[in-house]
Design an enzyme around this catalytic site. Structure first.
Site, PDB file in Angstrom:
ATOM      1  N   TYR A  94      -1.702  -0.533  10.944  1.00 30.76           N
ATOM      2  CA  TYR A  94      -1.834  -1.192   9.638  1.00 30.76           C
ATOM      3  C   TYR A  94      -0.643  -0.874   8.743  1.00 30.76           C
ATOM      4  O   TYR A  94       0.037  -1.772   8.242  1.00 30.76           O
ATOM      5  CB  TYR A  94      -3.142  -0.756   8.950  1.00 30.76           C
ATOM      6  CG  TYR A  94      -3.179  -1.076   7.463  1.00 30.76           C
ATOM      7  CD1 TYR A  94      -3.159  -2.394   7.018  1.00 30.76           C
ATOM      8  CD2 TYR A  94      -3.234  -0.053   6.503  1.00 30.76           C
ATOM      9  CE1 TYR A  94      -3.176  -2.689   5.652  1.00 30.76           C
ATOM     10  CE2 TYR A  94      -3.254  -0.343   5.150  1.00 30.76           C
ATOM     11  CZ  TYR A  94      -3.228  -1.658   4.728  1.00 30.76           C
ATOM     12  OH  TYR A  94      -3.239  -1.956   3.380  1.00 30.76           O
TER      13      TYR A  94
ATOM     14  N   LYS B  32       2.405  -3.292   7.262  1.00 30.68           N
ATOM     15  CA  LYS B  32       2.664  -3.466   5.830  1.00 30.68           C
ATOM     16  C   LYS B  32       4.094  -3.025   5.497  1.00 30.68           C
ATOM     17  O   LYS B  32       4.791  -3.666   4.706  1.00 30.68           O
ATOM     18  CB  LYS B  32       1.660  -2.673   4.979  1.00 30.68           C
ATOM     19  CG  LYS B  32       0.241  -3.203   4.998  1.00 30.68           C
ATOM     20  CD  LYS B  32       0.073  -4.590   4.399  1.00 30.68           C
ATOM     21  CE  LYS B  32       0.242  -4.626   2.903  1.00 30.68           C
ATOM     22  NZ  LYS B  32      -0.106  -5.980   2.350  1.00 30.68           N
TER      23      LYS B  32
ATOM     24  N   THR C 293       0.818  -1.212   0.000  1.00 31.83           N
ATOM     25  CA  THR C 293       0.000   0.000   0.000  1.00 31.83           C
ATOM     26  C   THR C 293       0.855   1.267   0.000  1.00 31.83           C
ATOM     27  O   THR C 293       1.994   1.240   0.488  1.00 31.83           O
ATOM     28  CB  THR C 293      -0.899  -0.002   1.262  1.00 31.83           C
ATOM     29  OG1 THR C 293      -1.459   1.293   1.446  1.00 31.83           O
ATOM     30  CG2 THR C 293      -0.116  -0.339   2.525  1.00 31.83           C
ATOM     31  N   ASP C 294       0.278   2.358  -0.487  1.00 31.86           N
ATOM     32  CA  ASP C 294       0.992   3.648  -0.432  1.00 31.86           C
ATOM     33  C   ASP C 294       1.061   4.181   0.999  1.00 31.86           C
ATOM     34  O   ASP C 294       1.823   5.109   1.289  1.00 31.86           O
ATOM     35  CB  ASP C 294       0.322   4.678  -1.359  1.00 31.86           C
ATOM     36  CG  ASP C 294      -1.125   5.008  -0.984  1.00 31.86           C
ATOM     37  OD1 ASP C 294      -1.706   4.332  -0.099  1.00 31.86           O
ATOM     38  OD2 ASP C 294      -1.691   5.947  -1.576  1.00 31.86           O
ATOM     39  N   GLU C 295       0.283   3.566   1.926  1.00 28.96           N
ATOM     40  CA  GLU C 295       0.242   4.103   3.295  1.00 28.96           C
ATOM     41  C   GLU C 295       1.579   3.933   4.017  1.00 28.96           C
ATOM     42  O   GLU C 295       1.821   4.571   5.034  1.00 28.96           O
ATOM     43  CB  GLU C 295      -0.920   3.469   4.069  1.00 28.96           C
ATOM     44  CG  GLU C 295      -2.236   3.696   3.350  1.00 28.96           C
ATOM     45  CD  GLU C 295      -3.479   3.335   4.149  1.00 28.96           C
ATOM     46  OE1 GLU C 295      -3.431   3.337   5.377  1.00 28.96           O
ATOM     47  OE2 GLU C 295      -4.505   3.059   3.503  1.00 28.96           O
TER      48      GLU C 295
HETATM   49  P1  NAD Z   1      -9.439  -7.506   2.168  1.00 30.19           P
HETATM   50  O1  NAD Z   1      -9.430  -7.206   3.627  1.00 30.19           O
HETATM   51  O2  NAD Z   1     -10.666  -7.264   1.367  1.00 30.19           O
HETATM   52  O3  NAD Z   1      -9.045  -9.048   1.938  1.00 30.19           O
HETATM   53  C1  NAD Z   1      -8.023  -9.670   2.652  1.00 30.19           C
HETATM   54  C2  NAD Z   1      -8.101 -11.171   2.376  1.00 30.19           C
HETATM   55  O4  NAD Z   1      -7.026 -11.789   3.099  1.00 30.19           O
HETATM   56  C3  NAD Z   1      -9.407 -11.809   2.851  1.00 30.19           C
HETATM   57  O5  NAD Z   1      -9.878 -12.704   1.873  1.00 30.19           O
HETATM   58  C4  NAD Z   1      -9.001 -12.548   4.111  1.00 30.19           C
HETATM   59  O6  NAD Z   1      -9.794 -13.691   4.372  1.00 30.19           O
HETATM   60  C5  NAD Z   1      -7.558 -12.923   3.792  1.00 30.19           C
HETATM   61  N1  NAD Z   1      -6.771 -13.135   5.020  1.00 30.19           N
HETATM   62  C6  NAD Z   1      -6.705 -12.293   6.100  1.00 30.19           C
HETATM   63  N2  NAD Z   1      -5.921 -12.868   7.040  1.00 30.19           N
HETATM   64  C7  NAD Z   1      -5.487 -14.057   6.544  1.00 30.19           C
HETATM   65  C8  NAD Z   1      -4.661 -15.076   7.050  1.00 30.19           C
HETATM   66  N3  NAD Z   1      -4.132 -15.011   8.270  1.00 30.19           N
HETATM   67  N4  NAD Z   1      -4.391 -16.148   6.267  1.00 30.19           N
HETATM   68  C9  NAD Z   1      -4.929 -16.242   5.012  1.00 30.19           C
HETATM   69  N5  NAD Z   1      -5.754 -15.304   4.507  1.00 30.19           N
HETATM   70  C10 NAD Z   1      -6.025 -14.228   5.258  1.00 30.19           C
HETATM   71  O7  NAD Z   1      -8.185  -6.710   1.584  1.00 30.19           O
HETATM   72  P2  NAD Z   1      -8.023  -5.944   0.190  1.00 30.19           P
HETATM   73  O8  NAD Z   1      -8.551  -4.580   0.335  1.00 30.19           O
HETATM   74  O9  NAD Z   1      -8.474  -6.813  -0.910  1.00 30.19           O
HETATM   75  O10 NAD Z   1      -6.428  -5.814   0.149  1.00 30.19           O
HETATM   76  C11 NAD Z   1      -5.639  -6.877  -0.373  1.00 30.19           C
HETATM   77  C12 NAD Z   1      -4.173  -6.496  -0.284  1.00 30.19           C
HETATM   78  O11 NAD Z   1      -3.936  -5.299  -1.015  1.00 30.19           O
HETATM   79  C13 NAD Z   1      -3.697  -6.226   1.139  1.00 30.19           C
HETATM   80  O12 NAD Z   1      -2.394  -6.755   1.271  1.00 30.19           O
HETATM   81  C14 NAD Z   1      -3.675  -4.704   1.245  1.00 30.19           C
HETATM   82  O13 NAD Z   1      -2.687  -4.277   2.146  1.00 30.19           O
HETATM   83  C15 NAD Z   1      -3.328  -4.324  -0.180  1.00 30.19           C
HETATM   84  N6  NAD Z   1      -3.833  -2.994  -0.613  1.00 30.19           N
HETATM   85  C16 NAD Z   1      -5.156  -2.697  -0.475  1.00 30.19           C
HETATM   86  C17 NAD Z   1      -5.621  -1.468  -0.916  1.00 30.19           C
HETATM   87  C18 NAD Z   1      -7.087  -1.084  -0.819  1.00 30.19           C
HETATM   88  O14 NAD Z   1      -7.434   0.040  -1.125  1.00 30.19           O
HETATM   89  N7  NAD Z   1      -7.974  -1.988  -0.431  1.00 30.19           N
HETATM   90  C19 NAD Z   1      -4.726  -0.563  -1.498  1.00 30.19           C
HETATM   91  C20 NAD Z   1      -3.389  -0.909  -1.618  1.00 30.19           C
HETATM   92  C21 NAD Z   1      -2.950  -2.151  -1.187  1.00 30.19           C
HETATM   93  P1  TYD Z   2     -10.749   3.877   4.289  1.00 31.59           P
HETATM   94  O1  TYD Z   2     -11.680   3.441   3.219  1.00 31.59           O
HETATM   95  O2  TYD Z   2     -10.832   3.236   5.634  1.00 31.59           O
HETATM   96  O3  TYD Z   2      -9.273   3.753   3.688  1.00 31.59           O
HETATM   97  P2  TYD Z   2      -7.855   4.296   4.287  1.00 31.59           P
HETATM   98  O4  TYD Z   2      -8.026   4.746   5.678  1.00 31.59           O
HETATM   99  O5  TYD Z   2      -7.009   3.070   4.185  1.00 31.59           O
HETATM  100  O6  TYD Z   2      -7.429   5.387   3.357  1.00 31.59           O
HETATM  101  O7  TYD Z   2     -10.938   5.430   4.507  1.00 31.59           O
HETATM  102  C1  TYD Z   2     -10.768   6.355   3.445  1.00 31.59           C
HETATM  103  C2  TYD Z   2     -10.875   7.746   4.018  1.00 31.59           C
HETATM  104  O8  TYD Z   2     -12.216   7.957   4.471  1.00 31.59           O
HETATM  105  C3  TYD Z   2      -9.988   7.969   5.235  1.00 31.59           C
HETATM  106  O9  TYD Z   2      -9.496   9.310   5.196  1.00 31.59           O
HETATM  107  C4  TYD Z   2     -10.925   7.795   6.409  1.00 31.59           C
HETATM  108  C5  TYD Z   2     -12.258   8.286   5.870  1.00 31.59           C
HETATM  109  N1  TYD Z   2     -13.462   7.631   6.420  1.00 31.59           N
HETATM  110  C6  TYD Z   2     -14.527   8.395   6.891  1.00 31.59           C
HETATM  111  O10 TYD Z   2     -14.469   9.642   6.890  1.00 31.59           O
HETATM  112  N2  TYD Z   2     -15.636   7.758   7.371  1.00 31.59           N
HETATM  113  C7  TYD Z   2     -15.725   6.393   7.408  1.00 31.59           C
HETATM  114  O11 TYD Z   2     -16.757   5.856   7.884  1.00 31.59           O
HETATM  115  C8  TYD Z   2     -14.631   5.609   6.906  1.00 31.59           C
HETATM  116  C9  TYD Z   2     -14.682   4.114   6.921  1.00 31.59           C
HETATM  117  C10 TYD Z   2     -13.524   6.286   6.408  1.00 31.59           C
END
Ligand code: NAD
Ligand code: TYD
Length: 350
Positions: free
Chosen positions: A156, A160, A131-133
């Site tokens: 988080y 990561k 992630t970019d975070e």
């Molecule tokens: P998500 O929370 O929707 O899915 C996570 C998946 O991992 C789920 O299917 C869960 O069952 C599985 N999982 C969790 N713990 C586990 C364990 N101990 N063993 C096996 N499986 C396990 O997450 P997402 O949003 O799809 O993100 C996927 C990846 O991409 C993550 O690594 C996240 O850091 C990265 N990422 C997400 C975003 C975003 O905006 N969602 C952006 C950048 C990077």
């Molecule tokens: P989120 O989807 O949790 O992603 P991230 O924190 O990883 O960027 O949140 C996106 C943005 O929205 C973040 O600045 C937090 C804000 N947010 C709210 O204002 N209200 C909400 O209920 C949630 C879940 C997030």
């Protein structure tokens, strides 16, 4: 036949990636390794579960022996590692879970890959999805590049960042072939409604308050999930070993502007008078340590590998709203927790 292990394939991004890979590469066997936490849902993959080149294994990446067993059983040529605890708010209430899954889980996979690939590491690849975070929080200007120093500020992002460092350490120390990408906020169908966009859509549909943290002025760079998937495909096949690629939509929005836009789209789709949904906006206590702004410079990926996002935000957001409105059953199911009970029951003896 190549065997590709995708971890976290039952989650939001993972399910889009599994579907894409299963359909695009019938000559690959795609193994989806997932623990099925609250965020993992096999319903996300109904349309591919009968495909011959798809296999699901229920495994917890925190269990080193179980992970090793999967590597022993299958001749895995590549890993795309997405399994993680992914929600910042949950990492504030329960940081420890994030340390286990995101750090220990990653090292278990790295160890298993290293062990299985020791004779011919060059024919394999461990792709770590991040992630970019990890870069921390920007002020009003500037962008994260691949050279930006890591400065994670939530449990988080710290977990990561730690996993990214370990993946790089295995490249330098053990010559494990790795590649990493760091992506901005994703949106699209099948996202668990604890994240901003599906949560707001769900609450608007149910006439519930829309909780905006602080003043709503935090900025995120949003990317349509299928554009993340296409970038992963490109980096997996064409990326340079040991490199990191930033992926982003060049699409910055303050939370409040985004929520307002969503309200307008929802009013239109639901046939409500303009302004109806906006009345649900409720400012609530800010998230602890809330990062102000994320914004990605993805020029390395664009220039070196020719990647481009395919969708404008308005278009992607409309598609996303339409998906959630057409899949109310999915939303109700994951919010009621029924599917979790079903899988707990289904897998209790395995
Ligand atoms: P998500 O929370 O929707 O899915 C996570 C998946 O991992 C789920 O299917 C869960 O069952 C599985 N999982 C969790 N713990 C586990 C364990 N101990 N063993 C096996 N499986 C396990 O997450 P997402 O949003 O799809 O993100 C996927 C990846 O991409 C993550 O690594 C996240 O850091 C990265 N990422 C997400 C975003 C975003 O905006 N969602 C952006 C950048 C990077
Ligand atoms: P989120 O989807 O949790 O992603 P991230 O924190 O990883 O960027 O949140 C996106 C943005 O929205 C973040 O600045 C937090 C804000 N947010 C709210 O204002 N209200 C909400 O209920 C949630 C879940 C997030």
């Amino acid at each position: 036949m190549k065997t590709l292990l995708i971890t976290g394939g039952a989650g939001f991004i993972g399910s889009h990636l599994v579907r894409f890979m299963v359909n695009k590469y019938p000559e690959y066997r795609i193994i989806n390794l997932d623990k099925l936490t609250y965020a993992g849902n096999l319903e996300n993959l109904r349309d591919v579960e009968e495909k011959e080149n798809y296999l699901f294994v229920k495994t917890d990446i925190n269990d080193a022996d179980a992970v090793q067993k999967v590597f022993d059983e299958f001749d895995i040529s590549g890993v795309i590692h997405l399994a993680a605890e992914s929600h910042v708010d949950r990492s504030i209430t329960n940081p420890t879970e994030f340390i286990y899954t995101n750090i220990v889980g990653t090292i278990n996979l790295l160890n298993a890959a290293r062990h299985q690939w020791k004779d011919k590491p060059e024919e394999h690849l461990f792709y770590h999805v991040s992630t970019d975070e990890v870069y921390g929080s920007l002020g009003d200007t500037g962008l994260f590049t691949e050279a930006t120093a890591y400065d994670p500020r939530s449990p988080y992002s710290a977990s990561k960042a730690s996993s990214d460092h370990l993946v790089r350490a295995y490249f330098h120390t053990f010559k494990l072939p790795v590649v990493i990408s760091n992506c901005s906020n994703n949106y699209g169908g099948y996202q668990f409604p604890e994240k901003l966009i599906p949560l707001m859509i769900h609450n608007i549909s149910n006439n519930k308050p829309l909780p905006v943290y602080g003043k709503g002025l935090n900025v995120r760079d949003w990317l349509y999930v299928d554009d993340h998937t296409s970038a992963i495909d490109l980096i997996f096949h064409k990326g340079t070993l040991g490199e990191t690629y930033n992926i982003g939509g060049n699409n910055e929005w303050t939370n409040i502007d985004l929520v307002n836009l969503l309200c307008r789209i929802m009013d239109e789709k639901l046939g409500h008078p303009e302004g109806t949904s906006e009345k649900l906006i409720t400012y609530v206590t800010d998230r602890a340590g809330h990062d102000l702004r994320y914004a990605i410079d993805s020029s390395k990926l664009q220039n070196e590998l020719g990647w481009e996002p395919s969708l404008q935000f308005n278009e992607g957001l409309e598609k996303t709203v339409e998906w959630y409105l057409a899949n109310e059953g999915w939303l109700n199911n994951v919010t009621s927790g029924d599917y979790q009970k079903y899988y707990d029951n289904m897998y209790k003896n395995r």
